[in-house]
Design a protein around this motif. Structure first.
Motif, PDB file in Angstrom:
ATOM      1  N   HIS A 145     -29.869  26.871 -22.935  1.00  0.00           N
ATOM      2  CA  HIS A 145     -30.110  26.518 -21.105  1.00  0.00           C
ATOM      3  C   HIS A 145     -29.794  27.453 -20.200  1.00  0.00           C
ATOM      4  O   HIS A 145     -29.227  27.445 -19.168  1.00  0.00           O
ATOM      5  N   TRP A 192     -36.230  27.345 -23.957  1.00  0.00           N
ATOM      6  CA  TRP A 192     -34.751  26.629 -22.736  1.00  0.00           C
ATOM      7  C   TRP A 192     -33.985  26.540 -24.108  1.00  0.00           C
ATOM      8  O   TRP A 192     -33.084  26.577 -23.237  1.00  0.00           O
ATOM      9  N   PRO A 205     -30.997  30.024 -18.228  1.00  0.00           N
ATOM     10  CA  PRO A 205     -32.119  30.622 -17.845  1.00  0.00           C
ATOM     11  C   PRO A 205     -32.600  32.392 -17.515  1.00  0.00           C
ATOM     12  O   PRO A 205     -33.454  32.877 -17.281  1.00  0.00           O
ATOM     13  N   ARG A 212     -37.272  24.383 -17.600  1.00  0.00           N
ATOM     14  CA  ARG A 212     -37.161  23.390 -18.856  1.00  0.00           C
ATOM     15  C   ARG A 212     -38.264  23.483 -18.740  1.00  0.00           C
ATOM     16  O   ARG A 212     -39.519  23.794 -19.728  1.00  0.00           O
TER      17      ARG A 212
END
Length: 854
Positions: free
Chosen positions: A55, A50, A57, A43
């Protein structure tokens, strides 16, 4: 013109220097999704990105500007944070575990866990609901505990559907494509770098399968993919979507999961000795394990079946047979006509493996029956569901009393660290230390909840509620923009919900038995409750209906229509596109979790468990897990566990009971606040809930139970059968054949009990029997007394069995047996005698048709 065959394909990956390569290492291990420092790291890298990547990565690292990556190398704070997270991951992977300390006798055990879906994180949309979330939490706790376990599933190009609602509140579905190369997945490759693949050939279908890996902490999850260029368009669709298509497509997916899953593991050099079937979808794996063992060891179907069954575990999650996959025999013939012939059994014997009655030619082939027949251990997912399952499947063990049907229960749980909010987690660390993270099953640790100051716990709950309200407002605003709402309507999204008001959540799959609209049966009374100026209440709903479930969609529409009424506009919100992210905000933010299934239709349910870890309270029908969790002082029960023949009448009764509970108990309890605004009576209930529920309803406890009650015993039995060149397995089959051939010689010549018509409680009642065995050795059978209290129909209820020992050889194959049982309850009692096969080494063995009562 089709240019696809001319394309030159390559994969672009992030360019990370040695300083930042740890980012990629962490991103490709889903450990990060339950480690707060790791999620905070990503984040911090780019908060907007993000959020935009759900979310994810891996996708974020592929999109982020190279200049940003270069800049963060000079950010000492970020680099120190990265080093901290990388060190934590290394320590986690290398640390000592519960399994290493407790299970030294099973060091060679290798477990494979098969599930049709896995809910690990919102960025990996391979799940539809509770079954998948449970499977994901199972893998996470298996990783935490250090079990030698791998997962097997399917990789869906479109996953389960995404949901949006039109202006009238009708659910609409869309299926975005998953770009596997932007997900935390790795394609398994051979020594030359080519994708590892294998071929499946069943009936008219012949296709290649690729294997992808998701690393879940210490546990690898292997996902099978048929979206391979060499496959035909129809075969590429096999792994297009979760739970779609007709019966034939479902069977092909289950062939891929069960049989393909075993073959994939072999390609990877993994040979499991214990296989866990999470629902019946994977039951074909038992057939493949038998086939492979027969070929490798040149043994019979019966011998291979004994060994494989010992190492199979089946968990059923379904309380109604209609919810289980059944296939027509003709469909089995289409795909298995060539396959089953290698077993050396007849067509009827093969189809009979999936039938409760092997002689009923009209019965379909049931995947749960196949799993039950070929598993050494079987269980439901709550104590009540275990009872329901034994009743459902008792025909498979026709001579056994229902309570002795070999189908037990291991109650579900949740992965603590995945579901506890950061606010609550930080508070718990301050007052409980870190033991609750390392050993969430420790009751002593959770009793320290009492040491948390009431005001501080109340303030933490307020922070969690405020975060939920903020999330709900943003999501509602997005929903309104998508459907073309007016500027004024969109502006009202900023005004919905009150961060200070009692907040109740209801979110789950919208099936009719879950009764999502029970709360709406009296809208006028509901309006008075919600809009009380001194004690306001608000509801947050979420959930999906199956695309083919029109009744479920109608329930959602009714909630949306109610929420659109002016009197409810600020008090009822429906958050669309229910997924793990939405669930996380809800279970962390609500004060009360509402659950209204028709008992006993909820096998377990786990959402309420997640709420408990965050200090929320449960208001639920006594069904599933809540029958075990409810203790009178830790939440509320709707009714007392009644089941009504008339469903509409039950809805009326329980609807009124729900309103009464809200009006007379729940709402006044919350607003019984002192001058400081804290309700100490509510906090007392909250603490009682956390102390009683948190150490029990975690997947750490659940997986430990699977290990001690199923995995290790299964492995031990499997090992005994394969030792000494399968000597015991071979002996077992010969022993059964000989015993069962002589079985008709057995008869009970005399049986009785030395008791007056009335005896005092606690008395020991002598039991005797004279048994004719003929040529059968006396140590090849067990004689038992079965006794208990009689019901009004003269049937023994909840009986117990006691062994009778041989007290005399009367010659000519006739033996005297004796024993006693204790009368521990008052009332009319009865007893029966039974004879069951007993192997000299393996003990008593029940098989249908070979149990004599008298």
């Amino acid at each position: 013109m089709d240019f696809t065959s001319m394309l030159h394909k390559f994969t672009v990956v992030p360019s990370l220097t040695d300083d930042l390569v740890a980012l990629q290492r962490v991103a490709y291990n889903l450990w990060w999704c339950w480690e707060p420092d790791a999620t905070a790291l990503f984040r911090r890298l780019d908060p907007d990105l993000w959020k935009a990547t759900r979310h994810n990565p891996v996708e974020m690292l592929g999109i982020i500007q190279q200049t940003t990556l270069e800049a963060i190398k000079n950010d000492e704070g970020f680099m120190a944070h990265l080093q901290l997270v990388d060190n934590k991951l290394t320590e986690y992977l290398q640390g000592n575990t519960w399994f290493q300390k407790r299970a030294t006798s099973a060091s060679n055990m290798r477990i494979a866990y098969f599930s049709m879906e896995y809910g690990l994180h919102e960025s990996l949309p391979m799940y539809s609901g509770g079954l998948g979330i449970l499977a994901g939490d199972h893998l996470k706790s298996a990783s935490d505990l250090g079990l030698p376990l791998v997962g097997v599933g399917l990789l869906y190009r479109q996953g389960y559907f995404r949901q949006y609602l039109n202006n009238e509140g009708w659910q609409q579905e869309y299926y975005p494509e998953n770009n596997f190369y932007n997900l935390p997945l790795t394609l398994e490759r051979d020594d030359k770098g080519a994708p590892l693949s294998f071929e499946l050939n069943f009936g008219p279908r012949k296709f290649l399968v690729h294997i992808w890996r998701v690393q879940v902490g210490r546990v690898p999850l292997y996902l099978l993919d048929t979206n391979v260029e060499e496959n035909s368009p129809e075969n590429r669709l096999i792994t297009a979507q979760l739970y779609f298509g007709d019966k034939e497509m479902r069977m092909i997916q289950e062939i891929l999961l069960g049989i393909g899953g075993i073959r994939a593991l072999r390609m990877l050099g993994i040979i499991p000795n214990v296989c866990h079937m999470n629902e019946g979808h994977a039951a074909f794996l038992a057939l493949e394990r038998i086939r492979l063992l027969m070929g490798k060891r040149n043994i019979s179907f019966g011998e291979a079946r004994e060994i494989v069954s010992a190492g199979n575990i089946f968990t059923t999650h379904t309380p109604v047979e209609a919810g289980i996959d059944h296939f027509a025999p003709e469909l089995l013939d289409k795909y298995f006509s060539g396959y089953y012939k290698s077993f050396g059994i007849s067509h009827d014997e093969f189809i009979g493996l999936g039938r409760q009655s092997v002689v009923n030619q009209q019965e379909s082939f049931c995947m749960a029956v196949l799993a039950l027949k070929l598993a050494g251990h079987a269980n439901g997912v709550s104590q009540l569901h275990g009872e329901v399952s034994r009743k459902m499947w008792k025909k498979l063990w026709p001579e056994l009393p229902e309570e002795q049907v070999p189908l037990t229960a291991i109650t579900n749980g949740v992965h603590t660290r995945s579901w506890v909010s950061n606010h609550m987690g930080n508070l718990l660390v301050r007052y409980l230390g870190t033991r609750w993270l390392e050993d969430p099953t420790n009751h002593t640790v959770w009793r320290r909840i009492s040491k948390i100051p009431d005001a501080e716990l109340w303030r933490t709950r307020q922070n969690c509620r405020e975060k939920l309200v903020d999330f709900a407002r943003k999501r509602l605003k997005e929903q309104l923009i998508k459907v073309g709402a007016t500027t004024k309507e969109i502006a009202t999204a900023e005004e919905v919900l009150d961060p200070e008001a009692l907040t109740i959540g209801f979110a789950r799959r919208f099936a009719t038995y879950k009764r999502g609209t029970l709360l709406l049966r009296d809208l006028d009374r509901l309006a008075r409750l919600l809009n009380n100026p001194t004690m306001p209440v608000q509801f947050v709903f979420a959930g999906k209906a199956h695309p083919q479930d029109q009744e479920g969609k109608e329930l959602i529409r009714q909630i949306i229509q109610a929420a659109h009424q002016e009197r409810f506009r600020r008090r009822i919100v429906f958050i669309e596109d229910y997924d793990i992210e939405v669930a996380r905000h809800l279970v962390q933010g609500v004060d009360v979790w509402l659950n209204t299934p028709l008992r006993p239709m909820e096998a377990s349910g786990t959402s309420g468990m997640k709420v408990a870890f965050n200090g929320g309270l449960n208001l639920s029908v006594l069904d599933g897990w809540w029958c075990e969790g409810y203790q009178g002082n830790n939440g509320w029960a709707i009714g007392k566990g009644e089941v009504y023949a008339d469903v509409e009448y039950q809805n009326q009764v329980e609807g009124r009971a729900l309103y009464d509970l809200l009006e007379k108990e729940v709402i006044p309890h919350f607003y019984d606040q002192g001058d400081d605004g804290v309700s100490r009576s509510w906090i007392a209930t909250m603490k009682a809930s956390m102390q009683s529920l948190c150490p029990v309803f975690s997947t750490d406890r659940m997986v430990q139970e699977y290990a001690t009650r199923s995995y290790i015993p299964s492995y031990t039995q499997w090992q005994r059968l394969v030792d000494d060149d399968l000597a015991l397995a071979r002996d077992m089959v010969r022993w059964k054949e000989k015993l069962f051939k002589a079985w008709p010689q057995i008869r009970i010549e005399l049986a009785g009990a030395e008791a007056a018509d009335a005896v005092a409680i606690g008395s020991l009642i002598p039991v005797f029997a004279r048994i004719v065995l003929g040529d059968i050795p006396v140590d090849h059978i067990a004689v038992e007394g079965y006794f208990g209290v009689l019901d009004s129909f003269g049937t023994i209820q909840g009986g117990e069995s006691v062994p009778l020992i041989m007290t005399g050889d009367l010659g000519g194959g006739v033996y005297q047996f004796g024993g006693s049982f204790e009368c521990r309850f008052c009332g009319r009692h009865g007893f029966l005698l039974r004879i069951i096969p007993r192997h000299p080494i393996l003990g008593t063995i029940y098989e249908p048709g070979y149990l004599i009562w008298g």
